[in-house]
Design an enzyme around this catalytic site. Structure first.
Site, PDB file in Angstrom:
ATOM      1  N   ARG A  30       0.598  -1.385  -0.304  1.00  0.00           N
ATOM      2  CA  ARG A  30      -0.211  -0.261  -0.061  1.00  0.00           C
ATOM      3  C   ARG A  30       0.648   1.819   0.219  1.00  0.00           C
ATOM      4  NH1 ARG A  30      -5.337  -1.817   0.359  1.00  0.00           N
ATOM      5  NH2 ARG A  30      -5.899  -3.355   1.555  1.00  0.00           N
ATOM      6  N   GLU A  96       8.283  10.090  -8.218  1.00  0.00           N
ATOM      7  CA  GLU A  96       8.847  10.756  -7.751  1.00  0.00           C
ATOM      8  C   GLU A  96      10.418   9.778  -6.387  1.00  0.00           C
ATOM      9  OE1 GLU A  96       6.660  11.904  -4.487  1.00  0.00           O
ATOM     10  OE2 GLU A  96       6.191  13.959  -5.120  1.00  0.00           O
ATOM     11  N   HIS A 101       7.199   2.810 -10.762  1.00  0.00           N
ATOM     12  CA  HIS A 101       6.280   1.421  -9.982  1.00  0.00           C
ATOM     13  C   HIS A 101       4.559   1.859 -10.602  1.00  0.00           C
ATOM     14  CE1 HIS A 101       7.673   5.587  -8.069  1.00  0.00           C
ATOM     15  NE2 HIS A 101       6.603   4.938  -8.494  1.00  0.00           N
TER      16      HIS A 101
HETATM   17  P1  AMP Z   1       6.226   8.546  -7.914  1.00  0.00           P
HETATM   18  O1  AMP Z   1       5.028   9.521  -7.163  1.00  0.00           O
HETATM   19  O2  AMP Z   1       5.551   8.236  -9.079  1.00  0.00           O
HETATM   20  O3  AMP Z   1       7.119   8.387  -8.573  1.00  0.00           O
HETATM   21  O4  AMP Z   1       5.908   7.899  -6.937  1.00  0.00           O
HETATM   22  C1  AMP Z   1       6.067   7.944  -5.508  1.00  0.00           C
HETATM   23  C2  AMP Z   1       5.091   7.184  -4.321  1.00  0.00           C
HETATM   24  O5  AMP Z   1       5.874   6.260  -3.941  1.00  0.00           O
HETATM   25  C3  AMP Z   1       4.171   8.236  -3.565  1.00  0.00           C
HETATM   26  O6  AMP Z   1       2.585   7.847  -4.519  1.00  0.00           O
HETATM   27  C4  AMP Z   1       4.574   8.091  -2.428  1.00  0.00           C
HETATM   28  O7  AMP Z   1       3.496   8.016  -1.771  1.00  0.00           O
HETATM   29  C5  AMP Z   1       5.170   6.319  -1.898  1.00  0.00           C
HETATM   30  N1  AMP Z   1       6.041   5.831  -1.511  1.00  0.00           N
HETATM   31  C6  AMP Z   1       7.171   6.778  -1.445  1.00  0.00           C
HETATM   32  N2  AMP Z   1       7.729   5.951  -0.026  1.00  0.00           N
HETATM   33  C7  AMP Z   1       6.535   5.085  -0.172  1.00  0.00           C
HETATM   34  C8  AMP Z   1       6.687   4.160   1.333  1.00  0.00           C
HETATM   35  N3  AMP Z   1       8.170   3.871   2.472  1.00  0.00           N
HETATM   36  N4  AMP Z   1       5.820   3.070   1.716  1.00  0.00           N
HETATM   37  C9  AMP Z   1       5.041   3.309   0.563  1.00  0.00           C
HETATM   38  N5  AMP Z   1       4.994   4.311  -0.430  1.00  0.00           N
HETATM   39  C10 AMP Z   1       5.137   5.158  -0.312  1.00  0.00           C
END
Ligand code: AMP
Length: 117
Positions: A30, A96, A101
């Site tokens: 999640r 980010e 993913h």
């Molecule tokens: P993106 O902007 O597509 O790179 O999405 C990165 C996603 O990773 C974001 O939705 C964050 O909330 C999620 N994220 C970052 N660190 C964690 C973590 N430790 N556990 C779960 N989700 C994470």
């Protein structure tokens, strides 16, 4: 060699997360900051920084992302109403974390596909 992100630690279960699925190719958990009632991340176990870095050998893992997304959507009870699969790439895509993913989001109407805000 690409630099590891926090997702490598999640794959190795070195940091806590709500792990939903793991096999030899992919891991699903999640999102820590959900953008919808259901927000799951499905990632390849292999560190691939961006969609630009996907190679032909990765096709099996990339396909697995979709079959796991489908299964988890059914498990979450959101398959029939529908959901969205998102993969952001680089700066303009809003990426980010540089370990590719697939976002599985749903559980409510999601509105328009793109927002410029
Ligand atoms: P993106 O902007 O597509 O790179 O999405 C990165 C996603 O990773 C974001 O939705 C964050 O909330 C999620 N994220 C970052 N660190 C964690 C973590 N430790 N556990 C779960 N989700 C994470």
């Amino acid at each position: 060699m690409a630099e590891e992100t926090i997702f490598s630690k999640i794959i190795r279960q070195e940091i806590p997360t709500e792990l939903l699925y793991q096999d030899e190719l992919v891991t699903a958990f999640r999102d820590i900051s959900p953008q919808a009632n259901t927000h799951i991340l499905i990632i390849p176990n292999k560190l691939i920084p961006t969609v630009n870095d996907i190679e032909a050998d990765d096709e099996l893992a990339m396909g697995r992302l979709f079959t796991v997304a489908k299964t988890l959507a059914a498990q979450e009870g959101i398959a029939e109403d529908g959901f969205r699969l998102i993969m952001n790439c680089n700066r303009h895509g809003g990426q980010e974390v540089y370990h590719i993913h697939m976002h599985l989001v749903g559980g409510e109407p999601l509105g328009k596909m793109l927002s410029k805000s």
